[in-house]
Design a protein around this motif. Structure first.
Motif, PDB file in Angstrom:
ATOM      1  N   TYR A 102     -11.971 -14.775   2.029  1.00  0.00           N
ATOM      2  CA  TYR A 102     -10.723 -14.036   2.154  1.00  0.00           C
ATOM      3  C   TYR A 102      -9.958 -14.405   3.419  1.00  0.00           C
ATOM      4  CZ  TYR A 102     -12.529 -10.658  -1.335  1.00  0.00           C
ATOM      5  OH  TYR A 102     -13.018 -10.057  -2.459  1.00  0.00           O
ATOM      6  N   LEU A 103      -8.633 -14.404   3.281  1.00  0.00           N
ATOM      7  CA  LEU A 103      -7.707 -14.356   4.397  1.00  0.00           C
ATOM      8  C   LEU A 103      -6.963 -13.035   4.279  1.00  0.00           C
ATOM      9  CD1 LEU A 103      -6.228 -17.926   3.957  1.00  0.00           C
ATOM     10  CD2 LEU A 103      -7.691 -17.234   5.853  1.00  0.00           C
ATOM     11  N   ILE A 104      -6.593 -12.455   5.405  1.00  0.00           N
ATOM     12  CA  ILE A 104      -5.902 -11.172   5.373  1.00  0.00           C
ATOM     13  C   ILE A 104      -4.751 -11.211   6.357  1.00  0.00           C
ATOM     14  CG2 ILE A 104      -7.302 -10.057   7.177  1.00  0.00           C
ATOM     15  CD1 ILE A 104      -7.289  -7.524   5.413  1.00  0.00           C
ATOM     16  N   GLY A 105      -3.673 -10.511   6.046  1.00  0.00           N
ATOM     17  CA  GLY A 105      -2.548 -10.491   6.962  1.00  0.00           C
ATOM     18  C   GLY A 105      -1.344  -9.829   6.342  1.00  0.00           C
ATOM     19  N   GLY A 106      -0.175 -10.086   6.946  1.00  0.00           N
ATOM     20  CA  GLY A 106       1.020  -9.457   6.426  1.00  0.00           C
ATOM     21  C   GLY A 106       2.275  -9.909   7.131  1.00  0.00           C
ATOM     22  N   HIS A 107       3.390  -9.526   6.537  1.00  0.00           N
ATOM     23  CA  HIS A 107       4.719  -9.793   7.091  1.00  0.00           C
ATOM     24  C   HIS A 107       5.242  -8.526   7.757  1.00  0.00           C
ATOM     25  CE1 HIS A 107       9.283 -10.234   6.232  1.00  0.00           C
ATOM     26  NE2 HIS A 107       9.006 -10.781   7.410  1.00  0.00           N
ATOM     27  N   SER A 108       5.757  -8.671   8.965  1.00  0.00           N
ATOM     28  CA  SER A 108       6.408  -7.588   9.684  1.00  0.00           C
ATOM     29  C   SER A 108       5.505  -6.354   9.779  1.00  0.00           C
ATOM     30  CB  SER A 108       7.744  -7.261   9.013  1.00  0.00           C
ATOM     31  OG  SER A 108       8.544  -6.469   9.851  1.00  0.00           O
ATOM     32  N   ALA A 109       5.944  -5.210   9.240  1.00  0.00           N
ATOM     33  CA  ALA A 109       5.196  -3.963   9.414  1.00  0.00           C
ATOM     34  C   ALA A 109       3.779  -4.033   8.856  1.00  0.00           C
ATOM     35  CB  ALA A 109       5.953  -2.808   8.760  1.00  0.00           C
ATOM     36  N   SER A 110       3.600  -4.727   7.740  1.00  0.00           N
ATOM     37  CA  SER A 110       2.251  -4.870   7.188  1.00  0.00           C
ATOM     38  C   SER A 110       1.366  -5.734   8.078  1.00  0.00           C
ATOM     39  CB  SER A 110       2.292  -5.463   5.777  1.00  0.00           C
ATOM     40  OG  SER A 110       2.449  -4.462   4.810  1.00  0.00           O
ATOM     41  N   GLY A 111       1.995  -6.550   8.921  1.00  0.00           N
ATOM     42  CA  GLY A 111       1.218  -7.297   9.900  1.00  0.00           C
ATOM     43  C   GLY A 111       0.514  -6.355  10.850  1.00  0.00           C
ATOM     44  N   GLN A 112       1.233  -5.321  11.307  1.00  0.00           N
ATOM     45  CA  GLN A 112       0.602  -4.297  12.138  1.00  0.00           C
ATOM     46  C   GLN A 112      -0.474  -3.553  11.342  1.00  0.00           C
ATOM     47  OE1 GLN A 112       3.177  -1.183  13.715  1.00  0.00           O
ATOM     48  NE2 GLN A 112       1.424   0.184  13.975  1.00  0.00           N
ATOM     49  N   GLY A 113      -0.138  -3.180  10.110  1.00  0.00           N
ATOM     50  CA  GLY A 113      -1.108  -2.468   9.282  1.00  0.00           C
ATOM     51  C   GLY A 113      -2.377  -3.270   9.079  1.00  0.00           C
ATOM     52  N   ALA A 114      -2.230  -4.584   8.874  1.00  0.00           N
ATOM     53  CA  ALA A 114      -3.395  -5.446   8.663  1.00  0.00           C
ATOM     54  C   ALA A 114      -4.254  -5.547   9.913  1.00  0.00           C
ATOM     55  CB  ALA A 114      -2.933  -6.832   8.235  1.00  0.00           C
ATOM     56  N   VAL A 115      -3.613  -5.701  11.080  1.00  0.00           N
ATOM     57  CA  VAL A 115      -4.369  -5.799  12.333  1.00  0.00           C
ATOM     58  C   VAL A 115      -5.170  -4.524  12.579  1.00  0.00           C
ATOM     59  CG1 VAL A 115      -4.172  -5.924  14.849  1.00  0.00           C
ATOM     60  CG2 VAL A 115      -2.817  -7.453  13.419  1.00  0.00           C
ATOM     61  N   ASP A 132       0.811  -1.225   0.000  1.00  0.00           N
ATOM     62  CA  ASP A 132       0.000   0.000   0.000  1.00  0.00           C
ATOM     63  C   ASP A 132       0.842   1.271   0.000  1.00  0.00           C
ATOM     64  OD1 ASP A 132       0.653   0.736   2.792  1.00  0.00           O
ATOM     65  OD2 ASP A 132      -0.581  -0.972   3.330  1.00  0.00           O
ATOM     66  N   ASN A 133       2.165   1.139   0.085  1.00  0.00           N
ATOM     67  CA  ASN A 133       3.046   2.312   0.112  1.00  0.00           C
ATOM     68  C   ASN A 133       4.324   2.004  -0.674  1.00  0.00           C
ATOM     69  OD1 ASN A 133       3.636   4.943   0.845  1.00  0.00           O
ATOM     70  ND2 ASN A 133       4.543   4.388   2.812  1.00  0.00           N
ATOM     71  N   PRO A 134       4.188   1.769  -1.988  1.00  0.00           N
ATOM     72  CA  PRO A 134       5.333   1.334  -2.795  1.00  0.00           C
ATOM     73  C   PRO A 134       6.464   2.351  -2.814  1.00  0.00           C
ATOM     74  CG  PRO A 134       3.450   1.908  -4.184  1.00  0.00           C
ATOM     75  CD  PRO A 134       2.954   1.888  -2.789  1.00  0.00           C
ATOM     76  N   ASN A 135       7.690   1.811  -2.930  1.00  0.00           N
ATOM     77  CA  ASN A 135       8.909   2.620  -2.989  1.00  0.00           C
ATOM     78  C   ASN A 135       9.138   3.436  -1.723  1.00  0.00           C
ATOM     79  OD1 ASN A 135       9.197   1.710  -5.702  1.00  0.00           O
ATOM     80  ND2 ASN A 135       7.788   3.314  -6.355  1.00  0.00           N
ATOM     81  N   SER A 136       8.637   2.914  -0.615  1.00  0.00           N
ATOM     82  CA  SER A 136       8.828   3.550   0.687  1.00  0.00           C
ATOM     83  C   SER A 136       9.146   2.481   1.716  1.00  0.00           C
ATOM     84  CB  SER A 136       7.578   4.322   1.104  1.00  0.00           C
ATOM     85  OG  SER A 136       7.707   4.821   2.426  1.00  0.00           O
ATOM     86  N   ILE A 137       9.855   2.849   2.769  1.00  0.00           N
ATOM     87  CA  ILE A 137      10.177   1.901   3.826  1.00  0.00           C
ATOM     88  C   ILE A 137       8.942   1.529   4.627  1.00  0.00           C
ATOM     89  CG2 ILE A 137      11.331   1.713   6.070  1.00  0.00           C
ATOM     90  CD1 ILE A 137      13.738   3.046   4.923  1.00  0.00           C
ATOM     91  N   THR A 138       8.145   2.500   5.012  1.00  0.00           N
ATOM     92  CA  THR A 138       7.041   2.270   5.945  1.00  0.00           C
ATOM     93  C   THR A 138       5.873   1.556   5.275  1.00  0.00           C
ATOM     94  OG1 THR A 138       6.140   4.481   5.486  1.00  0.00           O
ATOM     95  CG2 THR A 138       7.661   4.264   7.344  1.00  0.00           C
ATOM     96  N   LYS A 139       5.312   0.565   5.980  1.00  0.00           N
ATOM     97  CA  LYS A 139       4.227  -0.257   5.433  1.00  0.00           C
ATOM     98  C   LYS A 139       3.099  -0.473   6.437  1.00  0.00           C
ATOM     99  CE  LYS A 139       6.855  -1.023   1.796  1.00  0.00           C
ATOM    100  NZ  LYS A 139       6.588  -0.439   0.459  1.00  0.00           N
ATOM    101  N   GLN A 140       3.059   0.259   7.539  1.00  0.00           N
ATOM    102  CA  GLN A 140       2.130  -0.081   8.619  1.00  0.00           C
ATOM    103  C   GLN A 140       0.917   0.835   8.732  1.00  0.00           C
ATOM    104  OE1 GLN A 140       5.402   0.621   9.101  1.00  0.00           O
ATOM    105  NE2 GLN A 140       5.604   2.388  10.443  1.00  0.00           N
ATOM    106  N   ASP A 141       0.592   1.591   7.691  1.00  0.00           N
ATOM    107  CA  ASP A 141      -0.549   2.505   7.743  1.00  0.00           C
ATOM    108  C   ASP A 141      -1.854   1.734   7.516  1.00  0.00           C
ATOM    109  OD1 ASP A 141      -2.586   4.400   7.140  1.00  0.00           O
ATOM    110  OD2 ASP A 141      -1.069   5.850   6.527  1.00  0.00           O
ATOM    111  N   PRO A 142      -2.731   1.643   8.524  1.00  0.00           N
ATOM    112  CA  PRO A 142      -3.962   0.857   8.376  1.00  0.00           C
ATOM    113  C   PRO A 142      -4.942   1.448   7.365  1.00  0.00           C
ATOM    114  CG  PRO A 142      -3.978   2.052  10.455  1.00  0.00           C
ATOM    115  CD  PRO A 142      -2.600   2.217   9.882  1.00  0.00           C
ATOM    116  N   LYS A 143      -4.949   2.770   7.226  1.00  0.00           N
ATOM    117  CA  LYS A 143      -5.864   3.395   6.264  1.00  0.00           C
ATOM    118  C   LYS A 143      -5.458   3.043   4.834  1.00  0.00           C
ATOM    119  CE  LYS A 143      -7.241   7.280   9.214  1.00  0.00           C
ATOM    120  NZ  LYS A 143      -7.275   8.757   9.370  1.00  0.00           N
ATOM    121  N   LYS A 144      -4.171   3.071   4.572  1.00  0.00           N
ATOM    122  CA  LYS A 144      -3.696   2.711   3.239  1.00  0.00           C
ATOM    123  C   LYS A 144      -3.913   1.226   2.982  1.00  0.00           C
ATOM    124  CE  LYS A 144      -0.187   6.318   2.682  1.00  0.00           C
ATOM    125  NZ  LYS A 144       1.257   6.616   2.459  1.00  0.00           N
ATOM    126  N   PHE A 145      -3.659   0.409   4.002  1.00  0.00           N
ATOM    127  CA  PHE A 145      -3.846  -1.036   3.853  1.00  0.00           C
ATOM    128  C   PHE A 145      -5.305  -1.343   3.530  1.00  0.00           C
ATOM    129  CE2 PHE A 145      -4.414  -5.413   4.970  1.00  0.00           C
ATOM    130  CZ  PHE A 145      -3.186  -6.026   4.796  1.00  0.00           C
TER     131      PHE A 145
END
Length: 300
Positions: free
Chosen positions: A132-145, A93-106
């Motif tokens: 559907y199943l939903i989830g993520g690795h590392s920072a996107s895991g927080q974003g998904a929750v 949800d945030n390509p070409n950026s380090i941060t991936k944990q934004d729930p609104k973008k996710f």
């Protein structure tokens, strides 16, 4: 993967690649893949090339810090080769950026994919209504929750479970109100505190069918497992070369997880065969009323 800037994150930013995207699909020996960059982010899908392939269940899996959707092709191909009725859609949800944990973008990216899934994923063009199943690795895991309470009924009515791959950084005030499958380590790994990652995901899913697989502690001279779910580590860093068996085990556990949910037989014995190489398991079942238990496999 830590949220504050660290040495490895700054390095990752330097080497982060801007990859061209197209909506075309490609076929490998065993699976079909394709994707596109849309307003809400980037998605890459994977599904079996088998004649029996179908869009019965879709996993939306968010990428980790500084990662790209194609960095999960090995794991995704293992999953769809085991599950011909599964489509894996890796999302960023945030390509070409380090941060991936934004729930609104996710949530915005998942909502768009839900609305136009038939258009974006060829196999799903004729599917009535996949689960559907939903989830993520590392920072996107927080974003998904944190995205879970933001999702529309159109999405939540199809959700059957949460999948976390070392999701980080989680806290006790968060909540996963879904059956949950989690993988992580029994110790800190690659700068990630384990009790704020997979273990916390298991705890905040209390009251639901849930299973946590914990990878063994590594020696001082071994690389931790936090980035083992990717093809070659977190932008080439923190990658245990002896971890191929982990990705195979994750794919196997997901197959058992989905089949257990769909059959209504969520019992600990279903998952025992996955335990190997000193992996441990915590398990709780609402269906059977089992108490939590800890199982340790013999080392192969």
């Amino acid at each position: 993967m830590m949220h504050h800037r660290s040495t490895w994150q700054l390095f990752s930013l330097v080497v982060l690649l801007i990859l061209p995207r197209s909506a075309t699909s490609q076929q490998s020996a065993a699976y079909v893949t394709g994707g596109d960059r849309i307003k809400q982010g980037v998605y890459t899908y994977f599904y079996s090339k088998s004649a029996q392939a179908s869009c019965q269940t879709v996993l939306f899996l968010g990428v980790g810090t500084a990662m790209d959707t194609v960095d999960y092709s090995t794991l995704s191909s293992l999953i769809v080769n085991k599950m011909e009725q599964m489509v894996v859609v890796v999302i960023d949800d945030n390509p070409n950026s380090i941060t991936k944990q934004d729930p609104k973008k996710f949530s915005a990216l998942v909502e768009e994919l839900n609305t136009n899934l038939r258009q974006y994923v060829p196999l799903c063009a004729a599917s009535a209504s996949p689960q559907y199943l939903i989830g993520g690795h590392s920072a996107s895991g927080q974003g998904a929750v944190e995205a879970l309470p933001l999702l529309s009924e159109s999405v939540t009515s199809k959700l059957i479970g949460f999948v976390g791959l070392a999701p980080y950084k989680l806290s006790s005030n968060m909540r996963i109100n879904l059956p949950t499958l989690v993988w992580d380590s029994v110790s800190d790994s690659c700068g990630v505190t384990y009790n704020a990652a997979g273990l916390m995901a298991y705890k905040i899913a209390e009251g639901n069918n849930r299973v946590l697989f914990q990878l063994p502690k590594r020696s001082f001279f071994q690389i931790g497992f936090h980035c083992v779910y990717t093809n070659t580590g977190c932008k080439g860093m923190c990658y245990p070369k002896d971890g191929a068996w982990v990705r195979e085990s994750v794919a196997q556990s997901l197959q058992v997880f989905v089949e257990s949910l769909q059959s209504g037989t969520f019992v600990e014995s279903n998952f025992q065969a996955i335990l190997s190489n000193n992996v441990t398991m915590q398990f709780a079942s609402v269906v059977s009323g089992n108490d939590e238990s800890l199982s340790t496999a013999r080392e192969l």
